[in-house]
Write a protein that holds these residues in place. Structure first.
Motif, PDB file in Angstrom:
ATOM      1  N   VAL A  97      -8.469   5.247  -4.616  1.00 15.53           N
ATOM      2  CA  VAL A  97      -8.192   4.770  -3.489  1.00 15.53           C
ATOM      3  C   VAL A  97      -8.738   5.845  -2.613  1.00 15.53           C
ATOM      4  O   VAL A  97      -8.584   6.917  -2.774  1.00 15.53           O
ATOM      5  N   ASP A  98      -9.355   5.528  -1.348  1.00 17.15           N
ATOM      6  CA  ASP A  98      -9.759   6.459  -0.454  1.00 17.15           C
ATOM      7  C   ASP A  98      -8.426   7.572  -0.039  1.00 17.15           C
ATOM      8  O   ASP A  98      -7.249   7.259  -0.195  1.00 17.15           O
ATOM      9  N   GLY A  99      -9.069   8.885   0.348  1.00 18.77           N
ATOM     10  CA  GLY A  99      -8.155   9.833   0.479  1.00 18.77           C
ATOM     11  C   GLY A  99      -7.818  10.606  -0.909  1.00 18.77           C
ATOM     12  O   GLY A  99      -6.841  11.373  -0.687  1.00 18.77           O
ATOM     13  N   GLY A 100      -8.343  10.286  -1.738  1.00 15.93           N
ATOM     14  CA  GLY A 100      -7.941  11.031  -3.243  1.00 15.93           C
ATOM     15  C   GLY A 100      -6.723  10.568  -3.819  1.00 15.93           C
ATOM     16  O   GLY A 100      -6.348  11.197  -4.764  1.00 15.93           O
ATOM     17  N   TYR A 101      -6.245   9.202  -3.412  1.00  9.92           N
ATOM     18  CA  TYR A 101      -4.986   8.737  -4.131  1.00  9.92           C
ATOM     19  C   TYR A 101      -5.883   7.862  -5.296  1.00  9.92           C
ATOM     20  O   TYR A 101      -6.839   7.253  -5.019  1.00  9.92           O
ATOM     21  N   VAL A 102      -4.529   7.399  -6.155  1.00 15.05           N
ATOM     22  CA  VAL A 102      -5.010   6.704  -7.271  1.00 15.05           C
ATOM     23  C   VAL A 102      -3.880   5.450  -7.286  1.00 15.05           C
ATOM     24  O   VAL A 102      -2.746   5.741  -7.405  1.00 15.05           O
ATOM     25  N   SER A 103      -4.493   4.645  -7.958  1.00  8.57           N
ATOM     26  CA  SER A 103      -3.600   3.345  -8.508  1.00  8.57           C
ATOM     27  C   SER A 103      -3.742   3.071  -9.897  1.00  8.57           C
ATOM     28  O   SER A 103      -4.996   2.987 -10.300  1.00  8.57           O
ATOM     29  N   GLU A 104      -2.880   2.780 -10.828  1.00  6.31           N
ATOM     30  CA  GLU A 104      -3.367   2.576 -12.238  1.00  6.31           C
ATOM     31  C   GLU A 104      -3.627   1.052 -12.281  1.00  6.31           C
ATOM     32  O   GLU A 104      -2.799   0.169 -12.008  1.00  6.31           O
ATOM     33  N   VAL A 105      -4.815   0.952 -12.953  1.00  3.95           N
ATOM     34  CA  VAL A 105      -5.100  -0.393 -13.411  1.00  3.95           C
ATOM     35  C   VAL A 105      -4.492  -1.069 -14.566  1.00  3.95           C
ATOM     36  O   VAL A 105      -4.433  -2.199 -14.835  1.00  3.95           O
ATOM     37  N   GLY A 106      -4.547  -0.288 -15.567  1.00  3.19           N
ATOM     38  CA  GLY A 106      -3.762  -0.541 -16.962  1.00  3.19           C
ATOM     39  C   GLY A 106      -2.283   0.122 -17.072  1.00  3.19           C
ATOM     40  O   GLY A 106      -1.350   0.321 -16.147  1.00  3.19           O
ATOM     41  N   GLY A 107      -2.372   0.643 -18.164  1.00  2.00           N
ATOM     42  CA  GLY A 107      -0.876   1.173 -18.667  1.00  2.00           C
ATOM     43  C   GLY A 107      -0.503   2.433 -17.559  1.00  2.00           C
ATOM     44  O   GLY A 107      -1.331   3.176 -17.089  1.00  2.00           O
ATOM     45  N   GLN A 108       0.590   2.638 -17.095  1.00  2.00           N
ATOM     46  CA  GLN A 108       0.863   3.437 -16.357  1.00  2.00           C
ATOM     47  C   GLN A 108       2.119   4.314 -16.622  1.00  2.00           C
ATOM     48  O   GLN A 108       2.428   5.352 -15.896  1.00  2.00           O
ATOM     49  N   TRP A 109       3.449   3.481 -16.867  1.00  2.00           N
ATOM     50  CA  TRP A 109       4.625   4.126 -16.922  1.00  2.00           C
ATOM     51  C   TRP A 109       4.872   4.796 -18.365  1.00  2.00           C
ATOM     52  O   TRP A 109       4.528   4.382 -19.200  1.00  2.00           O
ATOM     53  N   ILE A 110       5.911   5.877 -18.209  1.00  2.00           N
ATOM     54  CA  ILE A 110       6.599   6.281 -19.615  1.00  2.00           C
ATOM     55  C   ILE A 110       7.885   6.308 -19.210  1.00  2.00           C
ATOM     56  O   ILE A 110       8.476   6.156 -18.095  1.00  2.00           O
ATOM     57  N   GLY A 111       8.767   6.640 -20.199  1.00  2.00           N
ATOM     58  CA  GLY A 111      10.242   6.770 -19.996  1.00  2.00           C
ATOM     59  C   GLY A 111      10.888   7.301 -21.097  1.00  2.00           C
ATOM     60  O   GLY A 111      10.262   7.961 -21.911  1.00  2.00           O
ATOM     61  N   GLN A 249       9.728   2.309 -17.756  1.00  2.00           N
ATOM     62  CA  GLN A 249       8.969   2.050 -16.455  1.00  2.00           C
ATOM     63  C   GLN A 249       9.370   3.252 -15.350  1.00  2.00           C
ATOM     64  O   GLN A 249       9.208   2.919 -14.310  1.00  2.00           O
ATOM     65  N   GLU A 250      10.194   4.261 -16.058  1.00  2.00           N
ATOM     66  CA  GLU A 250      10.836   5.279 -15.158  1.00  2.00           C
ATOM     67  C   GLU A 250       9.946   6.074 -14.337  1.00  2.00           C
ATOM     68  O   GLU A 250       9.907   6.706 -13.249  1.00  2.00           O
ATOM     69  N   THR A 251       8.806   6.492 -15.100  1.00  2.00           N
ATOM     70  CA  THR A 251       7.973   7.805 -14.706  1.00  2.00           C
ATOM     71  C   THR A 251       6.587   7.707 -14.521  1.00  2.00           C
ATOM     72  O   THR A 251       6.111   6.879 -15.623  1.00  2.00           O
ATOM     73  N   ARG A 252       6.009   8.083 -13.791  1.00  3.06           N
ATOM     74  CA  ARG A 252       4.522   8.041 -13.615  1.00  3.06           C
ATOM     75  C   ARG A 252       3.714   9.323 -13.677  1.00  3.06           C
ATOM     76  O   ARG A 252       4.465  10.391 -13.543  1.00  3.06           O
ATOM     77  N   PHE A 253       2.418   9.126 -13.987  1.00  5.53           N
ATOM     78  CA  PHE A 253       1.729  10.333 -13.708  1.00  5.53           C
ATOM     79  C   PHE A 253       1.043  11.036 -12.487  1.00  5.53           C
ATOM     80  O   PHE A 253       0.438   9.955 -12.050  1.00  5.53           O
ATOM     81  N   ILE A 254       1.184  11.987 -12.161  1.00  2.00           N
ATOM     82  CA  ILE A 254       0.315  12.379 -11.038  1.00  2.00           C
ATOM     83  C   ILE A 254      -1.093  12.482 -11.303  1.00  2.00           C
ATOM     84  O   ILE A 254      -1.667  13.034 -12.587  1.00  2.00           O
ATOM     85  N   GLY A 255      -1.923  11.698 -10.507  1.00  3.12           N
ATOM     86  CA  GLY A 255      -3.338  11.726 -10.846  1.00  3.12           C
ATOM     87  C   GLY A 255      -3.785  10.571 -11.568  1.00  3.12           C
ATOM     88  O   GLY A 255      -4.736  10.179 -12.192  1.00  3.12           O
ATOM     89  N   GLY A 256      -2.494   9.490 -11.857  1.00  3.36           N
ATOM     90  CA  GLY A 256      -2.886   8.361 -12.759  1.00  3.36           C
ATOM     91  C   GLY A 256      -3.017   8.623 -14.304  1.00  3.36           C
ATOM     92  O   GLY A 256      -3.499   9.642 -14.666  1.00  3.36           O
ATOM     93  N   SER A 257      -2.722   7.529 -15.014  1.00  2.00           N
ATOM     94  CA  SER A 257      -2.515   7.871 -16.730  1.00  2.00           C
ATOM     95  C   SER A 257      -3.929   8.031 -17.093  1.00  2.00           C
ATOM     96  O   SER A 257      -3.958   8.773 -18.034  1.00  2.00           O
TER      97      SER A 257
END
Ligand SMILES: Cc1cc2nc3c(=O)[nH]c(=O)nc-3n(C[C@H](O)[C@H](O)[C@H](O)COP(=O)(O)OP(=O)(O)OC[C@H]3O[C@@H](n4cnc5c(N)ncnc54)[C@H](O)[C@@H]3O)c2cc1C
Length: 494
Positions: A97-111, A249-257
């Motif tokens: 995403v603009d501004g250097g942010y990301v969103s995950e299209v596939g797998g994303q969470w860990i727990g 679904q508790e935790t996400r990765f900085i920078g996207g998975s």
């Protein structure tokens, strides 16, 4: 003989590796494999096109790259990872995403309990942050709208969840078919079982969404034995599987998975070859296996198949695989309803209204929409899983439809997103035909025994083969460790 590998390791690379690993002998799962042993096992360079690699890994997702990393750390130098796509990460993919942010299209969470992927992230210096769920969830149904505080759950009935947890103790996650109750439980769908539990109508949407999200299909099509094996993975605690707080679904990765795979591939350098689909594998029953790719042939002593079983079915095996394995690959559900979207806003404006950016919908296109903004909430991102059958296939029309639903949930600010991303994994390309495993009733009883049994020197890997957290990113990493260990054992034998 057909054209030999334009994809074998270069002599320079091999020399660099030798220097780098001189004296290195890293233990993987208790098995040490140093450079001298590698040479004794026949690790050679590809200076000579007749050379044979020690190991080829098919697939540069989390499983394949983890296996490669383990081989590399164990001192094995003669291996390649061959990936069909022009990128690594498989079912993990970042949307930039603009501004250097990301969103995950596939797998994303860990727990909780997903220690293999958490360890990998630590080793790669990838940070994590909590998924956002503070505030009220909006539930849409017909023309109605209610706000509920689900406190980080999917709003399912705790007593029913407790019953599932108890039943799961008898269903080992790594071998559900070995459960003493397999023959009885594998005749049922999750829907059959839930129908006997007097589920309250207001809880049904949570059950439906949770089961579709974790199993890829609704309760009527999901095998009950399989679902119990998933709960068994989650420490025999249903609440650790479906939900956010203290859950998978508790935790996400900085920078996207996808960053995990990108970092592993950077470390592996030209051991990873992209745009290199394996079409055919011959002589898998001999000491040296030949892989036919779009870029030539490669030969190896051991092959780690780090791809989905339904994709193994697209590879031609010569001679044909044993019937039990071939039947498993044929029967593996190869349909993915997973369509995942990202709607980007200037700010997560819903948070100002005490809302958490989550939506469940009764009988509508949104299975689950949720706040997927970056850790500091600098911009607002709403990701959603959609019911394909109820969403226009045209991207613009799908975006308009979602924007209107978001406006119903959170007000008119939702009508002005700044960007949108939409991916239907089942249709985007041929290298992910199904995202998560929609295992139907009866499947494990018929095919389970063939899941991991090697065929010659073909080793079956990929998240679907994991003992624990199969189908998840954590399972992919575990299966990669296991695949590397098996390959090192093959090399010791030969
Ligand atoms: C929409 C979606 C949401 C998900 N959400 C989560 C989540 O939140 N948490 C979670 O833990 N998991 C989630 N998952 C599942 C998770 O992404 C996967 O379990 C994991 O990424 C699988 O890794 P893998 O390495 O086993 O397989 P893959 O990622 O599928 O990697 C296999 C690789 O092999 C390649 N390949 C296939 N065939 C060939 C061939 N013939 N020759 C060469 N290469 C080939 C593919 O291109 C791919 O790169 C989700 C998946 C999807 C799609």
């Amino acid at each position: 003989m057909a054209e030999k590998s334009s994809i074998g390791p270069s002599a320079n690379m091999q020399r660099r590796q030798l220097l780098k690993y001189a004296g290195a002998s890293v233990a993987v799962g208790g098995l040490a494999f140093g450079p001298r042993q590698a040479n004794a096992a026949g690790a050679k360079t590809a200076d000579n096109p007749e050379d044979v690699l020690d190991v080829v890994i098919v697939g540069a997702g989390l499983a394949g790259l983890t296996a490669a990393r383990d081989l590399h750390r164990a001192g094995c130098q003669s291996f390649l990872v061959l990936e069909a796509r022009d990128r690594v990460g498989g079912r993990t993919l970042n949307y930039n995403v603009d501004g250097g942010y990301v969103s995950e299209v596939g797998g994303q969470w860990i727990g909780p309990g997903q220690t293999a992927i958490a360890d990998l992230a630590r080793e790669l210096e990838v940070g994590t942050f909590p998924s956002y769920y503070e505030g009220k969830t909006v539930v849409l149904g017909g023309d109605g709208r209610v706000e509920v505080d689900l406190k980080g759950t999917f709003g399912t009935d705790e007593a029913v969840g407790a019953k599932l947890s108890k039943l799961s103790r008898d269903v080992p996650s790594g071998a559900p078919w070995a459960s003493p109750r397999a023959s009885e439980l594998d005749t049922l769908s999750v829907g059959d079982w839930l129908a006997r539990q007097n589920i309250k109508p207001e809880d049904q949407v949570g059950w439906d969404a949770g089961i579709i999200l974790s199993g890829g299909v609704g309760p009527a099509k999901m095998g009950f034995l399989h679902f119990l094996s998933m709960i068994n993975s989650a420490n025999c605690d249903y609440s650790q599987l479906d939900g956010i707080k203290h859950s998978a679904q508790e935790t996400r990765f900085i920078g996207g998975s996808q960053i995990l795979s990108i970092k592993m591939a950077q470390q592996l350098g030209d051991k990873v070859r992209l745009s290199c689909p394996i079409r055919q594998i011959s002589d898998w029953d001999r000491e040296v296996v030949t892989l036919h790719t779009d870029r030539g042939e490669v030969r190896a002593r051991a092959v780690i198949m780090a791809i989905h079983p339904a994709l193994c079915h697209q590879v031609q095996f010569n001679p044909p695989l044993p019937e039990r394995r071939a039947a498993l690959q044929r029967a593996w559900p190869a349909y993915s309803p997973a369509r995942k979207t990202a709607m980007v806003y200037r700010r997560p404006f819903w948070r100002d209204k005490g809302l958490n950016g989550h939506i469940f919908q009764y009988n509508g296109p949104i299975l689950w929409a949720y706040d997927n903004s970056p850790p500091g909430g600098e911009i607002g991102i709403v990701n959603a899983f959609l019911a394909n059958a109820l969403v226009p296939s045209d991207t613009d029309a799908a975006r308009r439809m979602q924007v209107e639903l978001y406006a119903r949930a959170w007000g008119d600010e939702a009508l002005s997103p700044v960007s949108y991303h939409d991916r239907d994994w089942g249709r985007a390309d041929s290298w992910t035909i199904t995202c998560i495993s929609a295992i139907p009733p009866g499947f494990w009883s018929a095919h389970g025994e063939a899941l991991r049994r090697p065929c010659g020197n073909l080793i079956w890997s990929g998240t679907e083969t994991a003992d624990i957290w199969a189908g998840y990113m954590d399972g992919a990493v575990r299966s990669g460790h296991q695949g590397a260990l098996q390959a090192l054992n093959v090399l010791r034998r030969v």
